[in-house]
Write an enzyme that holds these catalytic residues in place. Structure first.
Site, PDB file in Angstrom:
ATOM      1  N   LYS A  75       0.847  -1.196   0.000  1.00 10.41           N
ATOM      2  CA  LYS A  75       0.000   0.000   0.000  1.00 10.41           C
ATOM      3  C   LYS A  75       0.882   1.245   0.000  1.00 10.41           C
ATOM      4  O   LYS A  75       1.868   1.323   0.739  1.00 10.41           O
ATOM      5  CB  LYS A  75      -0.914  -0.022   1.225  1.00 10.41           C
ATOM      6  N   SER A 151      -9.570   2.782   2.797  1.00 10.09           N
ATOM      7  CA  SER A 151      -8.575   3.405   1.946  1.00 10.09           C
ATOM      8  C   SER A 151      -7.689   2.404   1.205  1.00 10.09           C
ATOM      9  O   SER A 151      -6.923   2.781   0.330  1.00 10.09           O
ATOM     10  CB  SER A 151      -7.680   4.331   2.778  1.00 10.09           C
ATOM     11  N   SER A 175     -10.221   0.636   6.938  1.00  8.72           N
ATOM     12  CA  SER A 175      -9.570   0.645   5.627  1.00  8.72           C
ATOM     13  C   SER A 175      -9.145  -0.716   5.101  1.00  8.72           C
ATOM     14  O   SER A 175      -8.774  -0.837   3.937  1.00  8.72           O
ATOM     15  CB  SER A 175      -8.349   1.572   5.654  1.00  8.72           C
TER      16      SER A 175
END
Length: 515
Positions: A75, A151, A175
């Site tokens: 990520k 996210s 997230s």
């Protein structure tokens, strides 16, 4: 393409092929790269490709890693890779490169996984959708008109589309669980302090955020936690060490007659879509049929206080983030450097008193104590993972008028007017109405997971959330594995050897179980 079916294996399944020398790590990397090149242009899940580094890594991978030779992604926020860009979804950081690996990436390297690139995130990972202006929106593989959530939306889209079997993620308010729910994946948020946050931090988001992975099988998540769980002496929070193996724990039978609390009501009293409720109710029926006791009951936690406390965290952390960016770029961050919603959050952070921040941290601690008392009577707490279904791409974007208003008020130093204007409510409280269930576990430090147990009438997946007492990821993983077996058997009635959920079969299986 090789003779084996790359996408039919989870991460452990691919690692076994490498270990038994049926395939080479370089072959797996090529399989993943081919799919990224084919599918990423449509989905925009990956914003930085690292093919050359990955091929070198694959050529020298050691066989003893649990995921030796398995392709994965990281990520593009907090999971720093030395020398690689770490934009955190923001134009303000477009030239910034990490000068060292994060400790979590260090731990991932020890598993033998091959890093092929970095995944898209909303700016500073602030939203439950993944539509940064700098990199563009990530789309849901089930239907590209819809969001994969956020996210960790880029990670979820990459795994759900079959590019890789697992991807790095983190969860500061849902997230991991929100994109898992929206993309039909398994998503576990570990206990606060379970995985490393160093060396740049002693805590992420005051302890609300924790790193792990998004996976298409429960066992991949369990195995990765076995090898990344740590006691980091420099961290602000330490999780109680688990004396055992998470992977081994999912093979052990569930305790008989577990007592499970559940609720389909929003903790802030807002709408919960009928399909989100149905997903929980079906899961409750299934668990009841397995001999467990289901009781509809909510914990004694003030949902509105939790939401307010989370907003206060949002405000303060965003203001601090822009101050940190200033150090990287050598000047003050301007309105044009970031998105209007980010700018608005930072403005709110600048007018939030320190006293208010401390009071809201105390709300976290009170809620943590209340939840631990609640678990004296229950093994789990089950809720919808989200209150509403997937939004369409662009549906939650701010308007030009709203953007202009934020700029004018900010430039005039009239931030407090924003509180009276209703815009803060529209942008953030309205956004929280979509996902009001996940923040509780972040503020209390509990482990929580989203399990893919439903497909909507629109043909999109939907998850159910489970929470457990701090330190009890093992207790969560057991029912996740059991539900996975029940819902995702193959057409012969046998469990898939690699435990990979076959979501397109859910409707058939639902009909068989609930008819």
């Amino acid at each position: 393409m090789s003779s084996f079916d790359y996408e039919s294996y989870d991460g452990l399944g691919l690692a076994q092929l490498v270990k038994t020398r049926q395939v080479k790590p370089e072959e797996l990397a090529e399989e993943a790269i081919e799919r990224i090149e084919q599918r990423n242009p449509k989905l925009n899940a990956i914003i930085n490709k690292m093919y050359d580094q990955a091929k070198k890594q694959a050529a020298r991978v050691e066989q003893n890693g649990v995921f030796a030779g398995v392709p994965m992604l990281l990520k593009n926020i907090t999971q720093e890779i030395k020398g690689e860009a770490i934009t955190s979804g923001s134009r303000a950081l477009q030239t910034f490169r990490a000068n060292q690996d994060s400790h979590y990436v260090r731990d991932l390297r020890k598993t033998g996984a091959i890093f092929l690139g970095q995944t898209n995130v909303p700016e500073l990972a602030l939203m439950a959708i993944t539509e940064p202006k700098h990199h563009g929106p990530t789309r849901n593989p089930w239907n590209p008109d819809y969001t994969p959530g956020g996210s960790s939306g880029g990670a979820a889209a990459a795994v759900a589309s079959g590019m890789v079997p697992l991807a790095g993620a983190n969860d500061g308010g849902g997230s991991i669980r929100i994109p898992a729910a929206y993309c039909g994946l398994f998503g576990l948020k570990p206990t606060r302090g379970r995985t490393s946050v160093g060396p740049l931090y002693g805590r992420h988001w005051q302890g609300a955020s924790v790193d792990h992975v998004l996976t298409k099988s429960v066992r991949d998540s369990a195995a990765m936690l076995d090898h990344t769980a740590t006691v980091e002496k420099g961290a602000a929070f330490l999780a109680i060490p688990f004396q055992g193996s998470y992977l081994q724990s999912i093979t052990e039978p569930l305790p008989k007659k577990m007592k499970i609390a559940f609720s389909v009501r929003s903790p802030i009293g807002t709408e919960v879509d009928a399909e989100c409720q149905e997903a929980v109710e079906k899961a409750a029926l299934l668990l009841e049929s397995m001999g467990h006791v289901l009781i509809e009951k909510e914990p004694p936690v003030d949902g509105h206080a939790i939401t307010k406390a989370y907003f206060t965290l949002y405000f303060a952390e965003t203001a601090q983030a822009l101050s940190a960016i200033r150090k990287h770029i050598g000047r003050k961050v301007r309105f044009t450097d970031v998105e209007p919603s980010t700018w608005l959050l930072a403005l709110m952070g600048k007018i939030t008193p320190a006293e208010e921040f401390v009071k809201n941290i105390q709300v976290w601690d009170q809620a943590s104590c209340q939840m631990e008392l609640f678990y004296e009577g229950f093994d789990f707490y089950m809720t919808p993972a989200t209150a509403l279904l997937q939004a369409k791409i662009g549906e939650l974007s701010t308007t030009k008028i709203e953007n202009a208003f934020v700029r004018i008020v900010g430039s005039m130093g009239l931030q407090r007017l924003l509180l009276k204007s209703g815009m803060v409510y529209r942008l953030f409280v309205e956004s929280f109405k979509r996902t009001p269930f996940t923040q509780l576990a972040n503020l209390t430090g509990q482990p929580a997971m989203s399990v893919p147990l439903h497909v909507t009438k629109q043909g999109l997946p939907l998850g159910v959330q489970f929470m457990a007492s701090k330190g009890r990821e093992d207790l969560l993983l057991k029912p996740a594995a059991e539900l996975e077996k029940t819902f995702f058997m193959d057409s012969t009635g046998e469990d898939p050897v690699y435990c990979c959920p076959k979501l397109k079969e859910i409707r058939v299986i639902e009909k068989r179980i609930f008819s």
